[in-house]
Scaffold this active site. Structure first.
Site, PDB file in Angstrom:
ATOM      1  N   THR A 194     -10.611   7.746   6.637  1.00 57.51           N
ATOM      2  CA  THR A 194     -10.887   8.452   5.392  1.00 57.51           C
ATOM      3  C   THR A 194     -11.964   9.523   5.534  1.00 57.51           C
ATOM      4  O   THR A 194     -12.825   9.436   6.430  1.00 57.51           O
ATOM      5  CB  THR A 194     -11.346   7.433   4.328  1.00 57.51           C
ATOM      6  OG1 THR A 194     -11.752   8.110   3.133  1.00 57.51           O
ATOM      7  CG2 THR A 194     -12.537   6.621   4.818  1.00 57.51           C
ATOM      8  N   ALA A 253      -6.111  -1.841   3.776  1.00 62.23           N
ATOM      9  CA  ALA A 253      -7.557  -1.663   3.646  1.00 62.23           C
ATOM     10  C   ALA A 253      -8.022  -2.156   2.287  1.00 62.23           C
ATOM     11  O   ALA A 253      -7.221  -2.307   1.358  1.00 62.23           O
ATOM     12  CB  ALA A 253      -7.936  -0.191   3.817  1.00 62.23           C
ATOM     13  N   ASP A 284      -3.338 -11.920   7.031  1.00 62.84           N
ATOM     14  CA  ASP A 284      -4.393 -11.751   6.024  1.00 62.84           C
ATOM     15  C   ASP A 284      -5.629 -11.184   6.708  1.00 62.84           C
ATOM     16  O   ASP A 284      -6.230 -11.845   7.571  1.00 62.84           O
ATOM     17  CB  ASP A 284      -4.703 -13.099   5.369  1.00 62.84           C
ATOM     18  CG  ASP A 284      -5.661 -12.979   4.188  1.00 62.84           C
ATOM     19  OD1 ASP A 284      -6.324 -11.931   4.058  1.00 62.84           O
ATOM     20  OD2 ASP A 284      -5.761 -13.943   3.418  1.00 62.84           O
ATOM     21  N   LEU A 285      -6.016  -9.980   6.345  1.00 66.88           N
ATOM     22  CA  LEU A 285      -7.167  -9.341   6.974  1.00 66.88           C
ATOM     23  C   LEU A 285      -8.478 -10.058   6.673  1.00 66.88           C
ATOM     24  O   LEU A 285      -9.477  -9.817   7.343  1.00 66.88           O
ATOM     25  CB  LEU A 285      -7.263  -7.875   6.534  1.00 66.88           C
ATOM     26  CG  LEU A 285      -6.136  -6.959   7.020  1.00 66.88           C
ATOM     27  CD1 LEU A 285      -6.335  -5.549   6.494  1.00 66.88           C
ATOM     28  CD2 LEU A 285      -6.044  -6.947   8.538  1.00 66.88           C
ATOM     29  N   THR A 305      -9.450  -0.781  -0.601  1.00 69.70           N
ATOM     30  CA  THR A 305      -9.503   0.609  -1.062  1.00 69.70           C
ATOM     31  C   THR A 305     -10.142   0.793  -2.432  1.00 69.70           C
ATOM     32  O   THR A 305     -10.216   1.918  -2.924  1.00 69.70           O
ATOM     33  CB  THR A 305      -8.091   1.217  -1.098  1.00 69.70           C
ATOM     34  OG1 THR A 305      -7.257   0.420  -1.943  1.00 69.70           O
ATOM     35  CG2 THR A 305      -7.498   1.287   0.303  1.00 69.70           C
ATOM     36  N   GLY A 334       0.810  -1.208   0.000  1.00 69.57           N
ATOM     37  CA  GLY A 334       0.000   0.000   0.000  1.00 69.57           C
ATOM     38  C   GLY A 334       0.843   1.258   0.000  1.00 69.57           C
ATOM     39  O   GLY A 334       2.037   1.243   0.346  1.00 69.57           O
ATOM     40  N   TYR A 345     -17.745   1.588   0.704  1.00 68.18           N
ATOM     41  CA  TYR A 345     -16.399   1.803   1.222  1.00 68.18           C
ATOM     42  C   TYR A 345     -16.441   2.688   2.463  1.00 68.18           C
ATOM     43  O   TYR A 345     -15.831   2.377   3.498  1.00 68.18           O
ATOM     44  CB  TYR A 345     -15.520   2.435   0.144  1.00 68.18           C
ATOM     45  CG  TYR A 345     -14.192   2.937   0.649  1.00 68.18           C
ATOM     46  CD1 TYR A 345     -13.171   2.056   0.986  1.00 68.18           C
ATOM     47  CD2 TYR A 345     -13.955   4.307   0.794  1.00 68.18           C
ATOM     48  CE1 TYR A 345     -11.951   2.514   1.462  1.00 68.18           C
ATOM     49  CE2 TYR A 345     -12.736   4.775   1.266  1.00 68.18           C
ATOM     50  CZ  TYR A 345     -11.740   3.881   1.600  1.00 68.18           C
ATOM     51  OH  TYR A 345     -10.534   4.341   2.081  1.00 68.18           O
TER      52      TYR A 345
END
Length: 296
Positions: free
Chosen positions: A100, A59, A35-36, A61, A10, A124
């Site tokens: 965000t 994230a 691993d999310l 994204t 990222g 999102y």
């Protein structure tokens, strides 16, 4: 300072790896071990990194894709963020959550403050807000940093897309009715390091914890950013490109974007002593680097 940062490729983690000072160790956590989407991998991997502080920068994204993959976005941005915060709390270390402007609906006629009412208008945005809520519930030792319009010399972002399109077009339509704060991930990295040091230096200071807005100074619409990109590109010898200013309705996307993404960053400056640079200077530095890499 040992900083475990979620993600490997990222923009923020790559920027942190580049901007780390002597004595700082940035430990990227990523697949396959971390691993999310596999919540059970989160706590053991974080513990194994022996961090002084954890930054959750990874994230889902892909804003438009999230509309059709809302469950996955909620898992990664919502549930996993809470798991990262719980793992940090179990180790007795602070967590910094990158969030965000999309947690707001964009309807205000001024920059958003931290205490303004949230109301995301995209899958999102809803997933990132769920992540904020999960972090707050998991540990009081957190700093949630909301940023906006992130670009960098790395990965996929607006700046690199404009440069790519300019290779084959002499006119590009760019939205001119969404206003925000273009923010360089390298500046975000610098800010994260400062916030991290503050949290570690003053573990009992509640003022340093909570939600903060963190974006570049100044504001622009996307068309302004594109014009700045093409002006510098032309000054460096490339063919000129004309920006055609269009409305959001002329460029429909699956996800609705906030019309106003401006963030009031006064709280971050007052409490953490962090003020990001004005957007045009940071954009110029990024462009010089990208253009030099292209020609060199």
């Amino acid at each position: 300072m040992r900083i475990a940062v979620t993600g490997q490729a990222g923009q923020v983690v790559l920027a942190m790896l580049e901007r780390a000072s002597a004595g700082d160790v940035v430990i990227p956590l990523g697949r396959p071990g971390f691993d999310l989407e596999r919540l059970e991998t989160i706590a053991p991997t974080i513990a194994a990194s022996h961090p002084d502080i954890v930054v959750n920068a990874a994230a889902f994204t892909a804003v438009d894709v999230a509309e059709s993959e809302a469950e996955t976005a909620m898992l990664i941005n919502g549930q996993a963020a809470g798991e990262v915060a719980r793992a940090s709390a179990a180790l007795g270390v602070p967590v910094i959550q990158i969030s965000t402007d999309y947690v707001f609906n964009g309807a205000l006629d001024r920059p958003y403050r931290e205490d303004d009412t949230v109301g995301p208008i995209s899958a999102y945005g809803r997933s990132k807000l769920a992540g904020e809520v999960a972090v707050v519930a998991a540990t009081p030792d957190h700093a949630i940093l909301r940023t906006a319009w992130v670009y960098s010399p790395f990965g996929k972002n607006f700046v690199r897309t404009m440069l790519r399109l300019a290779e084959t077009r002499n006119e590009i339509g760019v939205v001119a009715d969404q206003r925000g704060c273009p923010t360089n991930a390298l500046d975000i990295a610098d800010a994260v390091f400062t916030v991290a040091r503050n949290l570690l230096a003053r573990p009992q200071d509640g003022r340093l914890r909570g939600v903060f807005h963190m974006s570049a100074q100044g504001e622009a619409v996307w068309a302004d950013v594109a014009e700045a990109i093409f002006a510098q590109r032309a000054a460096m010898g490339a063919a000129p490109v004309v920006v055609k200013r269009i409305a959001t309705r002329d460029y429909p996307t699956p996800a609705t974007r906030p019309a106003n993404s401006r963030l009031d960053c006064t709280k971050l400056a007052t409490i953490h002593g962090v003020t990001l640079p004005e957007w045009r200077g940071s954009l110029s530095s990024c462009l010089t680097r990208l253009m030099t890499e292209q020609t060199g």
